[in-house]
Design a protein around this motif. Sequence first.
Motif, PDB file in Angstrom:
ATOM      1  N   ALA A 287       0.824  -1.216   0.000  1.00 24.61           N
ATOM      2  CA  ALA A 287       0.000   0.000   0.000  1.00 24.61           C
ATOM      3  C   ALA A 287       0.854   1.259   0.000  1.00 24.61           C
ATOM      4  N   GLU A 288       1.963   1.240   0.739  1.00 20.34           N
ATOM      5  CA  GLU A 288       2.800   2.435   0.832  1.00 20.34           C
ATOM      6  C   GLU A 288       3.556   2.720  -0.470  1.00 20.34           C
ATOM      7  N   GLN A 289       3.578   1.754  -1.390  1.00 24.65           N
ATOM      8  CA  GLN A 289       4.260   1.956  -2.668  1.00 24.65           C
ATOM      9  C   GLN A 289       3.281   2.090  -3.841  1.00 24.65           C
ATOM     10  N   ALA A 290       1.976   2.033  -3.537  1.00 19.65           N
ATOM     11  CA  ALA A 290       0.982   2.007  -4.614  1.00 19.65           C
ATOM     12  C   ALA A 290       0.979   3.298  -5.430  1.00 19.65           C
ATOM     13  N   ALA A 291       1.165   4.454  -4.781  1.00 25.45           N
ATOM     14  CA  ALA A 291       1.198   5.719  -5.527  1.00 25.45           C
ATOM     15  C   ALA A 291       2.401   5.754  -6.466  1.00 25.45           C
ATOM     16  N   GLY A 292       3.559   5.290  -5.984  1.00 26.80           N
ATOM     17  CA  GLY A 292       4.740   5.222  -6.830  1.00 26.80           C
ATOM     18  C   GLY A 292       4.566   4.238  -7.967  1.00 26.80           C
ATOM     19  N   TYR A 293       3.862   3.140  -7.698  1.00 27.79           N
ATOM     20  CA  TYR A 293       3.596   2.149  -8.739  1.00 27.79           C
ATOM     21  C   TYR A 293       2.756   2.756  -9.857  1.00 27.79           C
ATOM     22  N   PHE A 294       1.718   3.517  -9.486  1.00 30.94           N
ATOM     23  CA  PHE A 294       0.882   4.159 -10.498  1.00 30.94           C
ATOM     24  C   PHE A 294       1.697   5.168 -11.309  1.00 30.94           C
ATOM     25  N   ALA A 295       2.570   5.913 -10.633  1.00 33.87           N
ATOM     26  CA  ALA A 295       3.419   6.875 -11.359  1.00 33.87           C
ATOM     27  C   ALA A 295       4.335   6.150 -12.336  1.00 33.87           C
ATOM     28  N   TRP A 296       4.874   5.000 -11.922  1.00 34.78           N
ATOM     29  CA  TRP A 296       5.733   4.214 -12.817  1.00 34.78           C
ATOM     30  C   TRP A 296       4.935   3.697 -14.014  1.00 34.78           C
ATOM     31  N   ILE A 297       3.701   3.239 -13.762  1.00 35.64           N
ATOM     32  CA  ILE A 297       2.842   2.782 -14.850  1.00 35.64           C
ATOM     33  C   ILE A 297       2.667   3.896 -15.880  1.00 35.64           C
ATOM     34  N   ASP A 299       4.442   6.848 -16.278  1.00 36.97           N
ATOM     35  CA  ASP A 299       5.634   7.483 -16.851  1.00 36.97           C
ATOM     36  C   ASP A 299       6.504   6.520 -17.650  1.00 36.97           C
ATOM     37  N   THR A 300       6.585   5.279 -17.211  1.00 35.12           N
ATOM     38  CA  THR A 300       7.535   4.335 -17.801  1.00 35.12           C
ATOM     39  C   THR A 300       6.852   3.216 -18.574  1.00 35.12           C
ATOM     40  N   PHE A 301       5.901   2.535 -17.931  1.00 30.93           N
ATOM     41  CA  PHE A 301       5.279   1.378 -18.561  1.00 30.93           C
ATOM     42  C   PHE A 301       4.379   1.786 -19.724  1.00 30.93           C
ATOM     43  N   ARG A 302       3.507   2.776 -19.482  1.00 27.93           N
ATOM     44  CA  ARG A 302       2.610   3.239 -20.544  1.00 27.93           C
ATOM     45  C   ARG A 302       3.146   4.482 -21.237  1.00 27.93           C
ATOM     46  N   GLY A 303       3.465   5.509 -20.447  1.00 29.52           N
ATOM     47  CA  GLY A 303       3.960   6.752 -21.017  1.00 29.52           C
ATOM     48  C   GLY A 303       2.906   7.496 -21.805  1.00 29.52           C
ATOM     49  N   SER A 304       3.340   8.529 -22.508  1.00 28.28           N
ATOM     50  CA  SER A 304       2.492   9.309 -23.412  1.00 28.28           C
ATOM     51  C   SER A 304       1.241   9.814 -22.702  1.00 28.28           C
ATOM     52  N   THR A 305       0.055   9.419 -23.186  1.00 27.84           N
ATOM     53  CA  THR A 305      -1.198   9.956 -22.664  1.00 27.84           C
ATOM     54  C   THR A 305      -1.464   9.554 -21.222  1.00 27.84           C
ATOM     55  N   ALA A 306      -0.915   8.428 -20.775  1.00 28.05           N
ATOM     56  CA  ALA A 306      -1.145   7.999 -19.396  1.00 28.05           C
ATOM     57  C   ALA A 306      -0.563   8.999 -18.403  1.00 28.05           C
ATOM     58  N   THR A 307       0.548   9.623 -18.750  1.00 31.17           N
ATOM     59  CA  THR A 307       1.142  10.637 -17.878  1.00 31.17           C
ATOM     60  C   THR A 307       0.182  11.799 -17.686  1.00 31.17           C
ATOM     61  N   LEU A 308      -0.567  12.160 -18.714  1.00 31.53           N
ATOM     62  CA  LEU A 308      -1.535  13.240 -18.606  1.00 31.53           C
ATOM     63  C   LEU A 308      -2.688  12.851 -17.691  1.00 31.53           C
ATOM     64  N   ARG A 310      -2.395  10.914 -15.044  1.00 32.99           N
ATOM     65  CA  ARG A 310      -1.855  11.103 -13.698  1.00 32.99           C
ATOM     66  C   ARG A 310      -1.830  12.582 -13.319  1.00 32.99           C
ATOM     67  N   ASP A 311      -1.365  13.434 -14.234  1.00 37.82           N
ATOM     68  CA  ASP A 311      -1.292  14.865 -13.951  1.00 37.82           C
ATOM     69  C   ASP A 311      -2.683  15.449 -13.701  1.00 37.82           C
ATOM     70  N   ALA A 312      -3.663  14.999 -14.477  1.00 37.41           N
ATOM     71  CA  ALA A 312      -5.023  15.518 -14.314  1.00 37.41           C
ATOM     72  C   ALA A 312      -5.603  15.126 -12.951  1.00 37.41           C
ATOM     73  N   LEU A 313      -5.368  13.902 -12.521  1.00 36.05           N
ATOM     74  CA  LEU A 313      -5.859  13.473 -11.214  1.00 36.05           C
ATOM     75  C   LEU A 313      -5.310  14.365 -10.108  1.00 36.05           C
ATOM     76  N   HIS A 314      -4.025  14.680 -10.179  1.00 33.88           N
ATOM     77  CA  HIS A 314      -3.405  15.508  -9.145  1.00 33.88           C
ATOM     78  C   HIS A 314      -3.821  16.976  -9.261  1.00 33.88           C
TER      79      HIS A 314
END
Length: 385
Positions: A287-297, A299-308, A310-314
């Motif tokens: 649980a304590e790493q879940a936010a970092g996992y989503f960021a990795w998904i 920025d790195t795993f998916r990239g492109s539109t997925a980063t947007l 994440r940014d929109a949620l925040h």
Amino acid sequence: MSDHPTDPVPGKGPVPDRDAPAWESPRAAGAPGLRYGPPAPAPQPTVVDGHAAPHGAFPDGYLPPLEVPVPPGQIGPDGPGAVRIGLWGAPRSGKTTYLSALPIAALQHARHGKGRWVISGMTPEAGDFLNRGVRLLAVDRGFPGATTGAQGMSWAFQGEEPRMIGGTRQVGFVLDIHDVSGEYFRPEHPQHAAIVDRLANSSGLIYLFDPLLDRERGTQSLEFFYATLNAITSRVRDRRGMAGGRLPHHVAVCVAKFDDPELFRPSVDARWVTQDGVGARIPRVPAEQAAGYFAWICDTFRGSTATLVRDALHTYFHPNRITYYATSAIGFRLNPDGIFDYRFFANVQDVNGQPQIATSPNPINVLEPLVDLERRIRTRRVKLR
């Protein structure tokens, strides 16, 4: 002349509350009529979690005021105990499969020491959905077809949760969930406005994020996501419901299909995954790493539109009101002893050209996001009183 010494006027008897000593007053006694005799003995210490609370331990000497309890089964979908949760996700992100797995997750919850939960439908249609979900996933080992319309369901949750200080806590609430086709999130869809209204009026949102979309579908998903998010913001802004310039909702972001080899193996290689040391030894993202996992998904795993995304949620929601989960509606394949085996963990197999669940479903983080949302929403309501 009265025989009682407290009669102030012969022949008229005692006058309540005016002439009687305080300990004889009906108001002091809290009951109609006069009460004669010495004051009642002091109340016994209140028992809290199995321990006697000493006098003076609380502001009034005992427990804080307690509200009238409402039986969970008598709470309506629009009553004071209802929690309205909106389910949000792109087409084919697994929304209906997620909901179908909920009753199975509830049945298995106690086995993992997380409390006991019973889910029941508030309407015959909602009960039928629960029945179909269990039969389809656990008996037929199949998957539900894509949702083709809008379906509103109210489910009563009744259960016990373990307390951090020992013992259990009785919980009862109603979830009002709307399962809609991902196509409804198209801005041009005739039902888009109604769906946006439901999401805007929800206290919590579950956003199912599919990390396995191809580039074309990923771009389409972002378009649906942003259009819906923008429309929700307009609704909440117009009714002056924004909180500090952001939407007031609590959000559970569920990274779907955690069990899929295309996602799970890269997650293991990137060292996001740990494994239970007992029982079925189920892999999880802590649980304590879940936010970092989503960021990795994103920025790195998916990239492109997925980063947007994440940014929109925040940008649109308060970051401290967002939680993240690695979710699987069916879980991993287990060996004949019921233990996870990294050599054979994929729980979907092809049977006559159709996907079929290989072993009995073991949902991961399906019930937990809902229970956590209810807890956070209820806690916030108490603080605002």
